[in-house]
Design an enzyme around this catalytic site. Structure first.
Site, PDB file in Angstrom:
ATOM      1  N   HIS A   3       4.996  63.532  24.200  1.00 30.07           N
ATOM      2  CA  HIS A   3       6.234  62.778  24.375  1.00 30.07           C
ATOM      3  C   HIS A   3       7.315  63.710  24.889  1.00 30.07           C
ATOM      4  CE1 HIS A   3       9.616  60.115  23.606  1.00 30.07           C
ATOM      5  NE2 HIS A   3       8.735  59.142  23.478  1.00 30.07           N
ATOM      6  N   GLU A  37       2.465  55.003  20.987  1.00 32.80           N
ATOM      7  CA  GLU A  37       1.509  54.097  21.617  1.00 32.80           C
ATOM      8  C   GLU A  37       0.125  54.102  20.968  1.00 32.80           C
ATOM      9  OE1 GLU A  37       2.981  52.159  23.362  1.00 32.80           O
ATOM     10  OE2 GLU A  37       3.648  52.848  25.321  1.00 32.80           O
TER      11      GLU A  37
END
Ligand code: ACO
Length: 371
Positions: free
Chosen positions: A254, A308
């Site tokens: 990320h 996710e």
């Protein structure tokens, strides 16, 4: 002064909506930690928090529920449009097209306001579920005014009263996805709003950015990965070979988080309670192997599980089809997009950065060979 690729570390504005603390892995909305909100609030409460700057009292909660409920239905024209779109179309593209149409119904180029924020947020699940049913040659299920946002999503999908556990799990998911600082699609929404364009145009543009796999397009690919690994039968080897090919492991890494994404932590726990033990254990095992491999192969990169990974496991567990995963992300993020647009227009100046030019220096056209 040139900036880093991908605008990493660049502050592009101010917001009072969400605080992303990437070094420690913490996320809060208007001062409330997401862990606390998932325990005490509903998605509607969080939308109120983002739009109005405070959590609702009982009367305000009821008033917002009624406003959302009044906006949840689709016009005959939008339903007709959904029936005409190719059944094989990506639901994310369908959502974008229908939102653009609704923008016309909302009056086109108008100053963004709360009514439009509520209308677009309310209608997102109705669009997705109506298209899903139409593509299966089923009749769309109208929204039920007695149900919450998350409950309605499941109800309109299946036509069955949602099971409380599944509805609560989906509600928690929507809370976790409601906002996230200056992520790529929210930035897009703010840029569009900064040109004095309208709310629907900002949201439609944001949806275009969200669907890419580097952003909200990852969860379906997480399920593909879990399946591919199961088929292969040797997760260690599969991960090693994928990384050796330069493949990205979906659901990991990320830009903002250099610690575990706090949303992943909540979703892991929720998946444990919601998914089958077999699916959860398989995902957990692959996560362990992937994290070890990323630490080994990409030392110093600090790559952890992102939102996710367990989003995929959870959405799969509440029986959402794979191609509705990214649209479901959009359903959650609708409160954030619209709140950012409202925040942008409150104190607006056109967002128009500079770029470093690296092409040829100015030259005379007559000097071009052959001219
Ligand atoms: N798998 C393998 N390697 C990775 C991964 C990953 N998932 N993520 C980052 N890396 C590596 C890159 O290969 C690169 O290594 P290198 O310098 O040795 O080549 C290094 O980490 C930095 O990668 P960048 O692409 O520069 O990092 P960036 O911050 O730009 O990317 C992103 C963030 C796009 C999320 C990335 O981690 C990724 O592609 N993840 C997989 C897709 C994914 O899960 N997307 C959902 C993100 S969450 C969200 O948007 C809601």
């Amino acid at each position: 002064m040139p900036v880093g690729k991908g605008l990493e570390g660049i502050v592009v504005g101010t917001t009072a909506l969400s605080l992303v603390e990437g070094e420690v892995g913490r996320l809060s909305y208007v001062g409330y930690d997401i862990h606390e909100l998932t325990r005490t609030a509903t998605y509607e409460d969080v939308a109120h928090l983002l739009w109005m700057g405070k959590l609702p009292d009982a009367g305000q909660r009821q008033a917002l529920r009624e406003r959302l409920s009044a906006q949840r239905g689709l016009s005959p024209a939008v339903l007709d449009l959904l029936g005409r779109i190719d059944r094989r179309a990506e639901p994310m593209d369908v959502l974008r097209v229908a939102m653009a149409w609704i923008g016309i119904e909302l009056g086109g180029l108008r100053r963004p306001d709360l009514d439009q924020a509520i209308a677009l947020t309310a209608k997102a699940p109705t669009i997705i579920t109506a298209f899903h049913r139409l593509r299966r040659k089923e009749t769309p299920v109208p929204p039920d005014p007695g149900l919450s946002h998350a409950e309605n999503y499941l109800w309109m999908l299946t036509g069955k009263k949602p099971e409380p556990g599944a509805a609560r799990a989906l509600d928690t998911y929507l809370i976790l996805l409601a906002d996230h600082g200056m992520n790529a699609s929210t930035f897009v929404a703010r840029i569009v709003a900064s040109t004095n364009s309208d709310m629907a145009s900002a949201v439609v543009s944001a949806l275009g950015a969200l669907k890419g796999p580097a952003h909200g397009g990852a969860p379906a690919l997480v399920m593909d990965m879990l399946e591919a690994v199961q088929k292969d039968g040797d997760p260690e080897r599969w991960v090693r070979e994928a990384l050796a090919r330069g493949q990205r492991l979906m659901g990991f890494g990320h830009r903002a988080y250099k610690a575990e994404d706090p949303r992943a932590e909540v979703l892991r726990e929720l998946s444990k309670r919601t998914a089958s033990a077999e699916v959860f254990e398989r995902a957990r095992k692959l996560e362990e192997i992937a994290l070890a491999a990323l630490a080994r192969e990409k030392p110093g990169r600090r790559l952890y599980t992102n939102v996710e990974y367990y989003s995929a496991v959870l959405l799969n567990a509440v029986d959402l089809p794979r191609d509705l995963f990214t649209p479901s992300f959009a359903v959650g993020r609708m409160a954030g997009y619209t709140a950012h647009v409202l925040e942008q227009v409150k104190d607006n100046r056109l967002i128009r950065p500079d770029v470093e030019y690296v092409g040829p220096m100015p030259q005379r056209a007559s000097a071009t060979p052959g001219s």
